[in-house]
Design a protein around this motif. Structure first.
Motif, PDB file in Angstrom:
ATOM      1  N   LEU A 114       0.839  -1.199   0.000  1.00 45.98           N
ATOM      2  CA  LEU A 114       0.000   0.000   0.000  1.00 45.98           C
ATOM      3  C   LEU A 114       0.873   1.248   0.000  1.00 45.98           C
ATOM      4  O   LEU A 114       0.631   2.199  -0.743  1.00 45.98           O
ATOM      5  CB  LEU A 114      -0.922   0.001   1.222  1.00 45.98           C
ATOM      6  N   VAL A 115       1.898   1.230   0.825  1.00 48.01           N
ATOM      7  CA  VAL A 115       2.810   2.364   0.920  1.00 48.01           C
ATOM      8  C   VAL A 115       3.727   2.416  -0.298  1.00 48.01           C
ATOM      9  O   VAL A 115       4.006   3.497  -0.829  1.00 48.01           O
ATOM     10  CB  VAL A 115       3.644   2.265   2.216  1.00 48.01           C
ATOM     11  N   ILE A 116       4.169   1.267  -0.759  1.00 46.93           N
ATOM     12  CA  ILE A 116       5.108   1.211  -1.887  1.00 46.93           C
ATOM     13  C   ILE A 116       4.501   1.816  -3.145  1.00 46.93           C
ATOM     14  O   ILE A 116       5.171   2.522  -3.892  1.00 46.93           O
ATOM     15  CB  ILE A 116       5.572  -0.237  -2.124  1.00 46.93           C
ATOM     16  N   GLY A 117       3.219   1.571  -3.401  1.00 42.50           N
ATOM     17  CA  GLY A 117       2.566   2.150  -4.572  1.00 42.50           C
ATOM     18  C   GLY A 117       2.556   3.668  -4.535  1.00 42.50           C
ATOM     19  O   GLY A 117       2.836   4.333  -5.534  1.00 42.50           O
ATOM     20  N   VAL A 118       2.259   4.216  -3.378  1.00 40.01           N
ATOM     21  CA  VAL A 118       2.229   5.671  -3.227  1.00 40.01           C
ATOM     22  C   VAL A 118       3.640   6.245  -3.360  1.00 40.01           C
ATOM     23  O   VAL A 118       3.844   7.269  -4.024  1.00 40.01           O
ATOM     24  CB  VAL A 118       1.588   6.062  -1.881  1.00 40.01           C
ATOM     25  N   VAL A 119       4.639   5.577  -2.777  1.00 38.28           N
ATOM     26  CA  VAL A 119       6.033   6.034  -2.893  1.00 38.28           C
ATOM     27  C   VAL A 119       6.478   6.000  -4.355  1.00 38.28           C
ATOM     28  O   VAL A 119       7.119   6.937  -4.837  1.00 38.28           O
ATOM     29  CB  VAL A 119       6.966   5.174  -2.008  1.00 38.28           C
ATOM     30  N   ALA A 120       6.119   4.953  -5.061  1.00 41.33           N
ATOM     31  CA  ALA A 120       6.492   4.856  -6.480  1.00 41.33           C
ATOM     32  C   ALA A 120       5.895   6.000  -7.277  1.00 41.33           C
ATOM     33  O   ALA A 120       6.548   6.556  -8.161  1.00 41.33           O
ATOM     34  CB  ALA A 120       6.033   3.521  -7.049  1.00 41.33           C
ATOM     35  N   ARG A 121       4.689   6.343  -6.951  1.00 42.01           N
ATOM     36  CA  ARG A 121       4.038   7.446  -7.671  1.00 42.01           C
ATOM     37  C   ARG A 121       4.705   8.778  -7.363  1.00 42.01           C
ATOM     38  O   ARG A 121       4.801   9.650  -8.227  1.00 42.01           O
ATOM     39  CB  ARG A 121       2.561   7.477  -7.289  1.00 42.01           C
ATOM     40  N   PRO A 137       8.434  11.173 -11.895  1.00 40.40           N
ATOM     41  CA  PRO A 137       8.152  12.584 -12.191  1.00 40.40           C
ATOM     42  C   PRO A 137       6.930  12.746 -13.102  1.00 40.40           C
ATOM     43  O   PRO A 137       6.567  11.838 -13.847  1.00 40.40           O
ATOM     44  CB  PRO A 137       9.425  13.061 -12.895  1.00 40.40           C
ATOM     45  N   GLY A 138       6.319  13.887 -13.014  1.00 39.75           N
ATOM     46  CA  GLY A 138       5.183  14.195 -13.868  1.00 39.75           C
ATOM     47  C   GLY A 138       3.864  13.717 -13.290  1.00 39.75           C
ATOM     48  O   GLY A 138       3.803  13.126 -12.222  1.00 39.75           O
ATOM     49  N   ARG A 139       2.813  13.984 -14.026  1.00 42.51           N
ATOM     50  CA  ARG A 139       1.470  13.613 -13.582  1.00 42.51           C
ATOM     51  C   ARG A 139       1.090  12.268 -14.191  1.00 42.51           C
ATOM     52  O   ARG A 139       1.254  12.044 -15.381  1.00 42.51           O
ATOM     53  CB  ARG A 139       0.479  14.684 -14.025  1.00 42.51           C
ATOM     54  N   GLN A 140       0.573  11.394 -13.351  1.00 39.18           N
ATOM     55  CA  GLN A 140       0.091  10.107 -13.814  1.00 39.18           C
ATOM     56  C   GLN A 140      -1.437  10.127 -13.773  1.00 39.18           C
ATOM     57  O   GLN A 140      -2.010  10.471 -12.751  1.00 39.18           O
ATOM     58  CB  GLN A 140       0.604   8.957 -12.931  1.00 39.18           C
ATOM     59  N   ASN A 141      -2.056   9.762 -14.875  1.00 37.50           N
ATOM     60  CA  ASN A 141      -3.515   9.773 -14.957  1.00 37.50           C
ATOM     61  C   ASN A 141      -4.101   8.428 -14.553  1.00 37.50           C
ATOM     62  O   ASN A 141      -4.891   7.839 -15.280  1.00 37.50           O
ATOM     63  CB  ASN A 141      -3.959  10.136 -16.377  1.00 37.50           C
ATOM     64  N   VAL A 188       4.249   2.185 -16.488  1.00 35.99           N
ATOM     65  CA  VAL A 188       3.552   1.459 -17.560  1.00 35.99           C
ATOM     66  C   VAL A 188       2.056   1.737 -17.497  1.00 35.99           C
ATOM     67  O   VAL A 188       1.413   1.982 -18.530  1.00 35.99           O
ATOM     68  CB  VAL A 188       3.844  -0.059 -17.467  1.00 35.99           C
ATOM     69  N   ALA A 189       1.480   1.728 -16.305  1.00 36.74           N
ATOM     70  CA  ALA A 189       0.039   2.005 -16.164  1.00 36.74           C
ATOM     71  C   ALA A 189      -0.291   3.424 -16.611  1.00 36.74           C
ATOM     72  O   ALA A 189      -1.309   3.657 -17.274  1.00 36.74           O
ATOM     73  CB  ALA A 189      -0.395   1.794 -14.715  1.00 36.74           C
ATOM     74  N   ALA A 190       0.580   4.390 -16.290  1.00 38.39           N
ATOM     75  CA  ALA A 190       0.351   5.768 -16.712  1.00 38.39           C
ATOM     76  C   ALA A 190       0.439   5.900 -18.232  1.00 38.39           C
ATOM     77  O   ALA A 190      -0.352   6.621 -18.849  1.00 38.39           O
ATOM     78  CB  ALA A 190       1.352   6.699 -16.036  1.00 38.39           C
ATOM     79  N   MET A 191       1.392   5.198 -18.844  1.00 37.21           N
ATOM     80  CA  MET A 191       1.509   5.236 -20.312  1.00 37.21           C
ATOM     81  C   MET A 191       0.285   4.609 -20.967  1.00 37.21           C
ATOM     82  O   MET A 191      -0.226   5.136 -21.956  1.00 37.21           O
ATOM     83  CB  MET A 191       2.776   4.517 -20.774  1.00 37.21           C
TER      84      MET A 191
END
Length: 100
Positions: free
Chosen positions: A14-21, A25-29, A86-89
């Motif tokens: 749960l924490v790792i996902g937020v840290v990765a985000r 850099p940049g905005r992930q949709n 990859v998910a953002a792309m």
């Protein structure tokens, strides 16, 4: 690795996902739910990769009486960063202009 190590990795994911985000850099949709799921999967995958390739260090930290290895956490965050990217792309590729 024991089953409890993988369960702890899921919770820690749960924490790792937020840290990765935050690291990326940049905005992930992508939404928070997708970020958390990626973090959980990355935590489990990172635990497996670290165990499989014997990636461990002597530097540990303790959270709620469970000990974590910094090297394993680094592998988990690395996998999560790639997963979020990859998910953002994919989200950007499948979003139309009017949705932006």
């Amino acid at each position: 690795m024991h089953a409890q190590d993988y369960l702890a990795a899921i919770v820690f994911g749960l924490v790792i996902g937020v840290v990765a985000r935050l690291v990326l850099p940049g905005r992930q949709n992508i939404g928070l739910v997708v970020t958390v799921i990626i973090g959980m999967l990355a935590a489990v995958a990172g635990t497996w990769v670290a165990d499989h390739y014997d990636i461990h260090s002597s530097h540990l930290f303790t959270v709620a009486s469970h000990r974590y290895d910094w090297a394993v956490v680094g592998v988990q965050v690395g996998i999560a960063v790639v997963g979020v990217a990859v998910a953002a792309m994919l989200a950007r590729a499948f979003t139309t202009d009017r949705d932006r």
